[in-house]
Design a protein around this motif. Sequence first.
Motif, PDB file in Angstrom:
ATOM      1  N   ALA A   1       0.835  -1.215   0.000  1.00  0.00           N
ATOM      2  CA  ALA A   1       0.000   0.000   0.000  1.00  0.00           C
ATOM      3  C   ALA A   1       0.861   1.252   0.000  1.00  0.00           C
ATOM      4  O   ALA A   1       0.622   2.188  -0.775  1.00  0.00           O
ATOM      5  CB  ALA A   1      -0.935  -0.012   1.208  1.00  0.00           C
ATOM      6  N   THR A   2       1.875   1.289   0.864  1.00  0.00           N
ATOM      7  CA  THR A   2       2.688   2.516   0.928  1.00  0.00           C
ATOM      8  C   THR A   2       3.641   2.616  -0.267  1.00  0.00           C
ATOM      9  O   THR A   2       3.977   3.719  -0.685  1.00  0.00           O
ATOM     10  CB  THR A   2       3.477   2.606   2.239  1.00  0.00           C
ATOM     11  OG1 THR A   2       3.951   1.306   2.616  1.00  0.00           O
ATOM     12  CG2 THR A   2       2.597   3.152   3.344  1.00  0.00           C
TER      13      THR A   2
ATOM     14  N   VAL B   1       2.901   1.905  -3.331  1.00  0.00           N
ATOM     15  CA  VAL B   1       2.092   2.584  -4.350  1.00  0.00           C
ATOM     16  C   VAL B   1       1.889   4.052  -3.975  1.00  0.00           C
ATOM     17  O   VAL B   1       1.993   4.942  -4.823  1.00  0.00           O
ATOM     18  CB  VAL B   1       0.726   1.878  -4.510  1.00  0.00           C
ATOM     19  CG1 VAL B   1      -0.216   2.707  -5.377  1.00  0.00           C
ATOM     20  CG2 VAL B   1       0.912   0.487  -5.098  1.00  0.00           C
ATOM     21  N   LEU B   2       1.643   4.314  -2.710  1.00  0.00           N
ATOM     22  CA  LEU B   2       1.426   5.701  -2.279  1.00  0.00           C
ATOM     23  C   LEU B   2       2.666   6.554  -2.532  1.00  0.00           C
ATOM     24  O   LEU B   2       2.566   7.679  -3.035  1.00  0.00           O
ATOM     25  CB  LEU B   2       1.039   5.734  -0.791  1.00  0.00           C
ATOM     26  CG  LEU B   2       0.861   7.113  -0.172  1.00  0.00           C
ATOM     27  CD1 LEU B   2      -0.196   7.935  -0.911  1.00  0.00           C
ATOM     28  CD2 LEU B   2       0.490   7.002   1.318  1.00  0.00           C
TER      29      LEU B   2
END
Lengths: 319, 319
Positions: free
Chosen positions: A225-226, A228-229
């Motif tokens: 998730a991070t 991609v962030l």
Amino acid sequence: MTLVSQLSNPRSYAVIGTGALGGFYGAKLQKSGLDVHFLLRSDYDWVSQHGLQIESVWGDFQLPQVPAYNNPQKMPPCDVVIVAIKSTENHLLPQILPPVLKPDGVVLVLQNGLGIEPEIAEIVGNHRVLGGICVICSNKIKPGYIRHLDYGMMKLAEYNHNYQSGGITPRLQQIGEDFKKAGVPLDIAEDLLSIRWEKLVWNIPYNGLSVVLNARTDQMMSNPATRVLVEEIMGEVLEGAKGCDRFLEREIINQMLSHTETMTPYKTSMKIDYDQRRPLEIDAILGNPLKMATAGGVHLPRIQMLYQQLKFLDTQNCP
Amino acid sequence: MTLVSQLSNPRSYAVIGTGALGGFYGAKLQKSGLDVHFLLRSDYDWVSQHGLQIESVWGDFQLPQVPAYNNPQKMPPCDVVIVAIKSTENHLLPQILPPVLKPDGVVLVLQNGLGIEPEIAEIVGNHRVLGGICVICSNKIKPGYIRHLDYGMMKLAEYNHNYQSGGITPRLQQIGEDFKKAGVPLDIAEDLLSIRWEKLVWNIPYNGLSVVLNARTDQMMSNPATRVLVEEIMGEVLEGAKGCDRFLEREIINQMLSHTETMTPYKTSMKIDYDQRRPLEIDAILGNPLKMATAGGVHLPRIQMLYQQLKFLDTQNCP
């Protein structure tokens, strides 16, 4: 291009802020034989007695004696004044800079972020400011003791009013040569704003998220998730640069992601500041880039949100 | 509108998850004279011996004896099965629901977020699911002891395939009457998806940011940066609803902001879960709304970023 004079030969240097960055590069310059003067605050007593000790991936060395000062009025005027304090302390510069600057001297801003050079031009006058970015992992371990963990390369450029491209000047080349002789990998660049935005591609996501998520670089990279962030925030930085008519290659994102993936797990400078309850460099690293992007008609929602989150955390941390 | 049968008279209730929410509303229903059966896990021993104790702004009361169960197979089939466990536990529902549901019974989902009803329709069949939102501040203080701090109103609606509007059915009215007789302020609504998105206007910013920023509602509201951020995220929730053809009045944002400003400082349910190292309801509250918005062609960068940040923190917290 503006008409600027050359600097005297050899150049003398003043280092304002003898920490992880200023202490390291200043020590390299002094070791190469140049005349370097160090301004300190809390570490003054220790460094004036014991000098500087550098533990570095490029080789350890010691400078048992360095010209150390705790008052800019006592320093000799220098050709090049390196600004390496935290940008949150820049309100001190109107007192510090005038006495340490030779009539033909220049200020070299090595701080992170955007929008510092115009403030310094207000103090010392136009055509007397250069800026640089440093890609370096280094920490001050204790007074006078700096650990250089990785990287170290610099890019320098002339600052021109409103960040118009400053071109390659003789004095920029002179300063570049000084660092190269001191063993620092260095590029000189025609356009300061481009290299500042380029550095922000790394600094905005990693510095910001490291504080908000209480995370090291390796933790951010290994969580899908991070990861991609981080990439999405980097994309917004490129959009922000576009709003300032600076066009960075998208490839830079992949380079920075893969460099960071293979890098030693690293606590960012903003996270170190946060953990030590020092004010965060939010305005230089996020606020000023946001303002310039907005002025260029570009909207960066993720960076805006990161800025708001950091403002909240900074206020809670240093009320 | 779908053809659905009425429920028997009086209705019997099963409460799946006897915590801050299920315990409170179930106790209110039992106190009003209805037949209510409570499924518990860790608190089973205590509650089967001592019943439930409710400390409430609407008046304290005690139920020294309640029908408590630790196994759904032992429960009688009921007319209305209230789902009030954490949505992170919903993988247990295929085992729990069938035995506790009468042939003509219905499931009432009181969990937060979006996208739960379709999963439950898969288990119990179409036209047997209703959904509701609860605006309530309540906490379970210890086994069998629930503290109701503020608010408490509910909105209920029929669930229809793909969240098409379900209209007002007789059984919806029957259940609504049961809660009203029990002293719960209640509206019945024609369209479940609208009331779910409406609740998300509060839940997404406050639940999400409370975890990321380690903050109570009053802290978020008193800091200018986060107050603006909360409002911007609420604006994105309205955009998400629009992507599902649900049009909420912008005035709802001002109402929620001013309610929250005057509310007792409150630790959100997601923050309580985080602090107790329980998995967070990220998918129901942020992930599913993002999916539905994306399917409707709407892009919500701030909510996406909040989702990514929470995914990271949840993984670090409950590896």
